[in-house]
Design a protein around this motif. Structure first.
Motif, PDB file in Angstrom:
ATOM      1  N   VAL A 257       0.823  -1.210   0.000  1.00  0.00           N
ATOM      2  CA  VAL A 257       0.000   0.000   0.000  1.00  0.00           C
ATOM      3  C   VAL A 257       0.855   1.257   0.000  1.00  0.00           C
ATOM      4  O   VAL A 257       0.600   2.206  -0.738  1.00  0.00           O
ATOM      5  CB  VAL A 257      -0.938   0.016   1.231  1.00  0.00           C
ATOM      6  N   LYS A 258       1.891   1.257   0.814  1.00  0.00           N
ATOM      7  CA  LYS A 258       2.692   2.464   0.976  1.00  0.00           C
ATOM      8  C   LYS A 258       3.555   2.730  -0.256  1.00  0.00           C
ATOM      9  O   LYS A 258       3.522   3.794  -0.844  1.00  0.00           O
ATOM     10  CB  LYS A 258       3.586   2.358   2.212  1.00  0.00           C
ATOM     11  N   GLN A 259       4.366   1.769  -0.661  1.00  0.00           N
ATOM     12  CA  GLN A 259       5.291   1.894  -1.779  1.00  0.00           C
ATOM     13  C   GLN A 259       5.997   3.247  -1.750  1.00  0.00           C
ATOM     14  O   GLN A 259       6.634   3.586  -0.769  1.00  0.00           O
ATOM     15  CB  GLN A 259       4.556   1.646  -3.096  1.00  0.00           C
ATOM     16  N   ASN A 260       5.853   4.070  -2.802  1.00  0.00           N
ATOM     17  CA  ASN A 260       6.587   5.337  -2.836  1.00  0.00           C
ATOM     18  C   ASN A 260       5.819   6.491  -2.212  1.00  0.00           C
ATOM     19  O   ASN A 260       6.240   7.641  -2.280  1.00  0.00           O
ATOM     20  CB  ASN A 260       6.930   5.709  -4.295  1.00  0.00           C
ATOM     21  N   ASN A 261       4.685   6.204  -1.622  1.00  0.00           N
ATOM     22  CA  ASN A 261       3.861   7.270  -1.072  1.00  0.00           C
ATOM     23  C   ASN A 261       4.350   7.710   0.303  1.00  0.00           C
ATOM     24  O   ASN A 261       5.219   7.083   0.905  1.00  0.00           O
ATOM     25  CB  ASN A 261       2.403   6.799  -0.969  1.00  0.00           C
ATOM     26  N   SER A 262       3.739   8.786   0.804  1.00  0.00           N
ATOM     27  CA  SER A 262       4.053   9.270   2.141  1.00  0.00           C
ATOM     28  C   SER A 262       3.274   8.423   3.145  1.00  0.00           C
ATOM     29  O   SER A 262       2.764   7.358   2.817  1.00  0.00           O
ATOM     30  CB  SER A 262       3.654  10.741   2.259  1.00  0.00           C
ATOM     31  N   THR A 263       3.168   8.935   4.380  1.00  0.00           N
ATOM     32  CA  THR A 263       2.446   8.174   5.404  1.00  0.00           C
ATOM     33  C   THR A 263       0.950   8.129   5.119  1.00  0.00           C
ATOM     34  O   THR A 263       0.251   7.265   5.632  1.00  0.00           O
ATOM     35  CB  THR A 263       2.668   8.789   6.799  1.00  0.00           C
ATOM     36  N   LYS A 264       0.445   9.077   4.297  1.00  0.00           N
ATOM     37  CA  LYS A 264      -0.982   9.109   3.963  1.00  0.00           C
ATOM     38  C   LYS A 264      -1.184   8.678   2.514  1.00  0.00           C
ATOM     39  O   LYS A 264      -0.567   9.229   1.609  1.00  0.00           O
ATOM     40  CB  LYS A 264      -1.555  10.512   4.176  1.00  0.00           C
ATOM     41  N   VAL A 265      -2.021   7.662   2.300  1.00  0.00           N
ATOM     42  CA  VAL A 265      -2.245   7.133   0.955  1.00  0.00           C
ATOM     43  C   VAL A 265      -3.741   7.026   0.692  1.00  0.00           C
ATOM     44  O   VAL A 265      -4.552   6.895   1.612  1.00  0.00           O
ATOM     45  CB  VAL A 265      -1.591   5.746   0.784  1.00  0.00           C
TER      46      VAL A 265
ATOM     47  N   GLN B 108      -8.560  13.386   2.819  1.00  0.00           N
ATOM     48  CA  GLN B 108      -7.656  14.359   2.216  1.00  0.00           C
ATOM     49  C   GLN B 108      -8.386  15.176   1.156  1.00  0.00           C
ATOM     50  O   GLN B 108      -9.291  14.677   0.492  1.00  0.00           O
ATOM     51  CB  GLN B 108      -6.471  13.632   1.557  1.00  0.00           C
ATOM     52  N   ALA B 109      -7.982  16.421   1.017  1.00  0.00           N
ATOM     53  CA  ALA B 109      -8.561  17.292  -0.003  1.00  0.00           C
ATOM     54  C   ALA B 109      -7.734  17.169  -1.282  1.00  0.00           C
ATOM     55  O   ALA B 109      -6.551  17.481  -1.309  1.00  0.00           O
ATOM     56  CB  ALA B 109      -8.566  18.740   0.480  1.00  0.00           C
ATOM     57  N   ILE B 110      -8.375  16.650  -2.339  1.00  0.00           N
ATOM     58  CA  ILE B 110      -7.703  16.488  -3.636  1.00  0.00           C
ATOM     59  C   ILE B 110      -8.578  17.124  -4.711  1.00  0.00           C
ATOM     60  O   ILE B 110      -9.729  16.727  -4.905  1.00  0.00           O
ATOM     61  CB  ILE B 110      -7.460  14.991  -3.952  1.00  0.00           C
ATOM     62  N   ASN B 111      -8.016  18.111  -5.385  1.00  0.00           N
ATOM     63  CA  ASN B 111      -8.750  18.850  -6.419  1.00  0.00           C
ATOM     64  C   ASN B 111     -10.086  19.384  -5.899  1.00  0.00           C
ATOM     65  O   ASN B 111     -11.119  19.322  -6.574  1.00  0.00           O
ATOM     66  CB  ASN B 111      -8.991  17.953  -7.640  1.00  0.00           C
ATOM     67  N   GLY B 112     -10.062  19.869  -4.659  1.00  0.00           N
ATOM     68  CA  GLY B 112     -11.262  20.466  -4.079  1.00  0.00           C
ATOM     69  C   GLY B 112     -12.262  19.476  -3.523  1.00  0.00           C
ATOM     70  O   GLY B 112     -13.325  19.860  -3.058  1.00  0.00           O
ATOM     71  N   LYS B 113     -11.939  18.179  -3.564  1.00  0.00           N
ATOM     72  CA  LYS B 113     -12.857  17.159  -3.057  1.00  0.00           C
ATOM     73  C   LYS B 113     -12.204  16.388  -1.918  1.00  0.00           C
ATOM     74  O   LYS B 113     -10.998  16.169  -1.912  1.00  0.00           O
ATOM     75  CB  LYS B 113     -13.254  16.188  -4.180  1.00  0.00           C
ATOM     76  N   GLN B 114     -13.012  15.981  -0.944  1.00  0.00           N
ATOM     77  CA  GLN B 114     -12.520  15.189   0.170  1.00  0.00           C
ATOM     78  C   GLN B 114     -12.493  13.717  -0.228  1.00  0.00           C
ATOM     79  O   GLN B 114     -13.510  13.157  -0.629  1.00  0.00           O
ATOM     80  CB  GLN B 114     -13.405  15.382   1.407  1.00  0.00           C
ATOM     81  N   VAL B 115     -11.330  13.098  -0.122  1.00  0.00           N
ATOM     82  CA  VAL B 115     -11.157  11.702  -0.523  1.00  0.00           C
ATOM     83  C   VAL B 115     -10.635  10.909   0.666  1.00  0.00           C
ATOM     84  O   VAL B 115      -9.697  11.337   1.345  1.00  0.00           O
ATOM     85  CB  VAL B 115     -10.159  11.587  -1.700  1.00  0.00           C
ATOM     86  N   ASP B 116     -11.246   9.753   0.936  1.00  0.00           N
ATOM     87  CA  ASP B 116     -10.812   8.906   2.047  1.00  0.00           C
ATOM     88  C   ASP B 116      -9.496   8.207   1.706  1.00  0.00           C
ATOM     89  O   ASP B 116      -9.215   7.892   0.549  1.00  0.00           O
ATOM     90  CB  ASP B 116     -11.874   7.854   2.375  1.00  0.00           C
ATOM     91  N   GLY B 117      -8.726   7.954   2.742  1.00  0.00           N
ATOM     92  CA  GLY B 117      -7.455   7.262   2.554  1.00  0.00           C
ATOM     93  C   GLY B 117      -6.980   6.668   3.859  1.00  0.00           C
ATOM     94  O   GLY B 117      -7.691   6.698   4.877  1.00  0.00           O
ATOM     95  N   TYR B 118      -5.781   6.086   3.844  1.00  0.00           N
ATOM     96  CA  TYR B 118      -5.198   5.479   5.030  1.00  0.00           C
ATOM     97  C   TYR B 118      -4.017   6.311   5.505  1.00  0.00           C
ATOM     98  O   TYR B 118      -3.237   6.823   4.712  1.00  0.00           O
ATOM     99  CB  TYR B 118      -4.734   4.052   4.738  1.00  0.00           C
ATOM    100  N   ASP B 119      -3.883   6.424   6.822  1.00  0.00           N
ATOM    101  CA  ASP B 119      -2.805   7.201   7.427  1.00  0.00           C
ATOM    102  C   ASP B 119      -1.988   6.270   8.326  1.00  0.00           C
ATOM    103  O   ASP B 119      -2.509   5.694   9.281  1.00  0.00           O
ATOM    104  CB  ASP B 119      -3.400   8.349   8.244  1.00  0.00           C
ATOM    105  N   PHE B 120      -0.691   6.101   8.009  1.00  0.00           N
ATOM    106  CA  PHE B 120       0.185   5.224   8.779  1.00  0.00           C
ATOM    107  C   PHE B 120       0.964   5.969   9.863  1.00  0.00           C
ATOM    108  O   PHE B 120       1.871   5.412  10.472  1.00  0.00           O
ATOM    109  CB  PHE B 120       1.162   4.509   7.845  1.00  0.00           C
ATOM    110  N   THR B 121       0.577   7.219  10.123  1.00  0.00           N
ATOM    111  CA  THR B 121       1.259   7.973  11.171  1.00  0.00           C
ATOM    112  C   THR B 121       1.231   7.247  12.517  1.00  0.00           C
ATOM    113  O   THR B 121       2.245   7.245  13.236  1.00  0.00           O
ATOM    114  CB  THR B 121       0.622   9.377  11.317  1.00  0.00           C
ATOM    115  N   PRO B 122       0.096   6.608  12.916  1.00  0.00           N
ATOM    116  CA  PRO B 122       0.082   5.891  14.206  1.00  0.00           C
ATOM    117  C   PRO B 122       1.168   4.822  14.302  1.00  0.00           C
ATOM    118  O   PRO B 122       1.709   4.575  15.382  1.00  0.00           O
ATOM    119  CB  PRO B 122      -1.317   5.258  14.232  1.00  0.00           C
TER     120      PRO B 122
END
Length: 238
Positions: A40-48, A85-99
């Motif tokens: 899931v994470k691959q090259n992404n940040s903590t939020k995907v 997360q806000a993407i192109n003015g829209k709220q999109v659900d995602g996963y956050d690995f910060t915890p």
């Protein structure tokens, strides 16, 4: 450049700290959860963004239901959270690995202050709670006729962990929802909140209140009572 070399270059690489690899067991992660995290994470940040569960299932040789189960386990272990997360003015659900990184930081800090690394504690109550949670998911999926989404799993977890509703009370709310042919968690949440306002905290208290109200209705010549005031909801509100 041969085909394999081209594919290796175009696919890129996934970077992961050795600290995660060395301590994933201490964090409480299983091997499957670690592999899922890497995919899931691959090259992404903590939020995907929400990944393609069908593709993940194919990559890991598991069913989509098992993939959803792994996601929930990571959430239950407080290694991942659902975010928006806000993407192109829209709220999109995602996963956050910060915890996960927060818990890892605490783990490393404890290791530095102790001569021996902390060992995972086997807690029977945690295992029982996990089985209870999975049983609730199975009951909901059976009655709804579909797999629960990660957000729905998180809602049920909040009922248990934050609102402290008992599994029996949640199952009773599910029964009421099915009787009224409303198959969504929003309706169940309104039922649970309504019972909470009436200080009905256990399934037994709800059943007693229903019996008392039924008896009172009959004495007053009313025979159409169907249980403690269940809030009205638009049946199209899914």
């Amino acid at each position: 450049m041969d085909a394999l070399a081209q594919q290796l270059v175009s696919a890129g690489s996934t970077s992961i700290s050795n600290v995660v690899l060395q301590n994933f067991r201490q964090l409480g992660m299983t091997t499957d959860e670690l592999v899922l995290y890497l995919l899931v994470k691959q090259n992404n940040s903590t939020k995907v963004l929400m990944p393609d569960t069908k593709k993940l299932a194919e990559q890991m040789g598991l069913s989509e239901k098992q993939i959803f189960g792994l996601f929930h386990q990571l959430i239950a272990k407080k290694l991942m959270a659902i975010t928006s997360q806000a993407i192109n003015g829209k709220q999109v659900d995602g996963y956050d690995f910060t915890p996960l990184y927060t818990k890892l930081d605490m783990l490393i800090g404890n290791q530095e202050t102790q001569s021996n690394p902390p060992q995972p504690v086997k807690n029977k109550n945690v295992s029982v709670a996990r089985l209870t949670r999975q049983s609730l998911f199975s009951s909901l999926e059976k009655e709804f006729g579909r797999t629960l989404s990660p957000i729905e799993m998180e809602t049920v977890s909040q009922w248990l962990d934050l609102d402290h509703y008992s599994p029996e009370l949640i199952n009773l709310a599910l029964k009421e929802a099915v009787l009224n042919q409303v198959y969504n968690l929003k309706y169940m949440d309104r039922i649970l909140m309504n019972w909470e306002k009436k200080n009905l905290k256990t399934a037994a208290q709800v059943e007693n209140a229903k019996k008392n109200s039924t008896r009172s209705s009959k004495e007053n010549g009313l025979n159409n009572y169907n249980g403690p005031d269940i809030p009205l909801i638009n049946l199209t509100d899914q």
